[in-house]
Design a protein around this motif. Structure first.
Motif, PDB file in Angstrom:
ATOM      1  N   ALA A  72      48.236  37.960  32.496  1.00 52.60           N
ATOM      2  CA  ALA A  72      48.323  39.268  32.279  1.00 52.60           C
ATOM      3  C   ALA A  72      49.470  39.833  32.605  1.00 52.60           C
ATOM      4  O   ALA A  72      50.402  39.163  33.077  1.00 52.60           O
ATOM      5  N   ARG A  73      49.726  41.093  32.441  1.00 54.32           N
ATOM      6  CA  ARG A  73      51.072  41.860  32.729  1.00 54.32           C
ATOM      7  C   ARG A  73      50.944  41.594  34.395  1.00 54.32           C
ATOM      8  O   ARG A  73      49.770  41.929  35.041  1.00 54.32           O
ATOM      9  N   LEU A 102      45.956  53.580  32.595  1.00 54.81           N
ATOM     10  CA  LEU A 102      45.814  52.177  32.054  1.00 54.81           C
ATOM     11  C   LEU A 102      44.827  52.088  31.145  1.00 54.81           C
ATOM     12  O   LEU A 102      43.922  52.988  30.998  1.00 54.81           O
ATOM     13  N   LYS A 119      41.322  47.376  28.742  1.00 59.68           N
ATOM     14  CA  LYS A 119      41.251  45.735  28.899  1.00 59.68           C
ATOM     15  C   LYS A 119      42.119  45.572  30.304  1.00 59.68           C
ATOM     16  O   LYS A 119      41.792  44.677  31.053  1.00 59.68           O
ATOM     17  N   GLU A 120      42.949  46.294  30.621  1.00 62.66           N
ATOM     18  CA  GLU A 120      43.579  46.402  31.792  1.00 62.66           C
ATOM     19  C   GLU A 120      42.711  46.787  33.030  1.00 62.66           C
ATOM     20  O   GLU A 120      42.656  46.023  34.080  1.00 62.66           O
ATOM     21  N   ILE A 121      41.806  47.705  32.795  1.00 65.22           N
ATOM     22  CA  ILE A 121      40.855  48.044  33.899  1.00 65.22           C
ATOM     23  C   ILE A 121      39.676  47.158  34.133  1.00 65.22           C
ATOM     24  O   ILE A 121      39.432  46.669  35.134  1.00 65.22           O
ATOM     25  N   ASP A 154      40.283  43.967  33.539  1.00 62.92           N
ATOM     26  CA  ASP A 154      40.683  42.674  34.313  1.00 62.92           C
ATOM     27  C   ASP A 154      40.910  43.002  35.758  1.00 62.92           C
ATOM     28  O   ASP A 154      40.680  42.268  36.567  1.00 62.92           O
ATOM     29  N   ILE A 155      41.277  44.185  36.135  1.00 60.45           N
ATOM     30  CA  ILE A 155      41.596  44.660  37.506  1.00 60.45           C
ATOM     31  C   ILE A 155      40.261  44.515  38.423  1.00 60.45           C
ATOM     32  O   ILE A 155      40.013  44.148  39.244  1.00 60.45           O
ATOM     33  N   SER A 202      51.770  43.899  36.352  1.00 57.68           N
ATOM     34  CA  SER A 202      51.229  45.343  36.924  1.00 57.68           C
ATOM     35  C   SER A 202      49.599  45.148  36.814  1.00 57.68           C
ATOM     36  O   SER A 202      49.278  45.683  37.838  1.00 57.68           O
ATOM     37  N   THR A 203      48.871  44.569  35.922  1.00 54.94           N
ATOM     38  CA  THR A 203      47.798  44.489  36.104  1.00 54.94           C
ATOM     39  C   THR A 203      47.046  43.608  37.072  1.00 54.94           C
ATOM     40  O   THR A 203      46.212  43.646  37.773  1.00 54.94           O
ATOM     41  N   TRP A 204      47.908  42.509  37.295  1.00 56.29           N
ATOM     42  CA  TRP A 204      47.701  41.320  38.359  1.00 56.29           C
ATOM     43  C   TRP A 204      47.742  42.126  39.753  1.00 56.29           C
ATOM     44  O   TRP A 204      46.922  42.107  40.513  1.00 56.29           O
ATOM     45  N   ARG A 220      44.853  44.546  40.185  1.00 52.73           N
ATOM     46  CA  ARG A 220      43.730  43.628  40.635  1.00 52.73           C
ATOM     47  C   ARG A 220      43.769  43.149  42.179  1.00 52.73           C
ATOM     48  O   ARG A 220      42.811  43.390  42.885  1.00 52.73           O
TER      49      ARG A 220
END
Length: 191
Positions: free
Chosen positions: A68-69, A157, A160-162, A164-165, A71-73, A76
Motif C-alpha cells: 500500500a502507499r 482519501l 480503497k485507502e479508507i 485499507d486504513i 501514507s495509507t499504511w 492505518r
C-alpha cells in the motif's frame, strides 16, 4: 510523484537513514495530527497520539513491504493507535466513554494543516459559525461514521485507502459514508 518520493524515503529509512524518516514525518505529520484531532477533539492528546503513531511506524518500518502507499499504511497505524487509546479510556472510565473527548476543543486555525489568510470579520464569523455547526454535527456521528467522513472529506482519501486504513471492505466504507452523509444532512437541516 508523491508516492514515488515516499517510496524512496522509505527505502532510505529502512536502510537506517533517520533523516529520511524525519522527512516522512515532516511531510505527513499535519494530516496525521488533523485526522487524530478530528477523532479525539483534544489538542494535547492528538499530538501525543500522533507521536505514538510515528514511533510505531518507525518500529514497524522494517516490515513495511510497500503493498500500500506509505501514507495509507501510516493512516492505518494512526487509526489503530486512536482506537487502542479510546478502548483504554473506556475501560478506565467504568465502561463509559468520556463525552469530553468528542465535544471539547476545536481544530486550531493556526495548525499547519489549514491554510492561513485573514478574512473580513463578517466572513470569519460566518465561517466560524459554519465550522462550529459542522463540528457539532460530526461529533454526533458514531466513531465509525465519523472516521470515514474525516478520512474522505477532510483528508481527501479515496475509498480503497479508507478501506485499507479501517480494515473494512470497500462496500462497508461506501455504506458508512452514505449513512454518515445522510445523518449529517439530517442533523444540519434540523437546525
Amino acid at each position: 510523484m508523491d508516492a514515488a518520493e515516499d517510496a524512496e524515503l522509505v527505502r532510505k529509512a529502512q536502510s537506517g537513514d533517520t533523516r529520511a524518516f524525519d522527512q516522512l514525518v515532516s511531510k505527513h505529520r499535519g494530516k496525521i495530527y488533523a485526522m487524530i484531532l478530528n477523532m479525539v477533539k483534544n489538542d494535547a492528546d492528538a499530538w501525543d497520539l500522533a507521536q505514538e503513531a510515528f514511533i510505531k511506524a518507525w518500529r514497524a518500518l522494517p516490515k513495511f513491504e510497500g503493498k500500500a502507499r506509505f501514507s495509507t499504511w501510516l493512516f492505518r497505524i494512526s487509526h489503530n493507535v486512536v482506537y487502542d487509546w479510546l478502548r483504554k479510556r473506556k475501560i478506565q472510565g467504568d465502561g463509559e466513554l468520556n463525552d469530553e473527548i468528542f465535544d471539547a476543543g476545536k481544530i486550531d486555525p493556526g495548525a499547519a494543516t489549514t491554510p492561513h489568510h485573514d478574512a473580513r470579520p463578517d466572513e470569519a464569523m460566518q465561517r466560524g459559525e459554519l465550522r462550529s455547526q459542522l463540528e457539532a454535527a460530526i461529533a454526533k456521528l458514531s466513531d465509525q461514521h465519523r472516521e470515514v467522513i474525516v478520512l474522505r472529506e477532510v483528508q481527501g482519501l479515496d475509498y480503497k485507502e479508507i478501506a485499507d486504513i479501517t480494515n473494512n471492505s470497500l462496500g462497508t466504507v461506501m455504506s458508512r459514508l452514505h449513512y454518515a452523509r445522510k445523518k449529517l444532512q439530517a442533523i444540519l437541516t434540523t437546525r
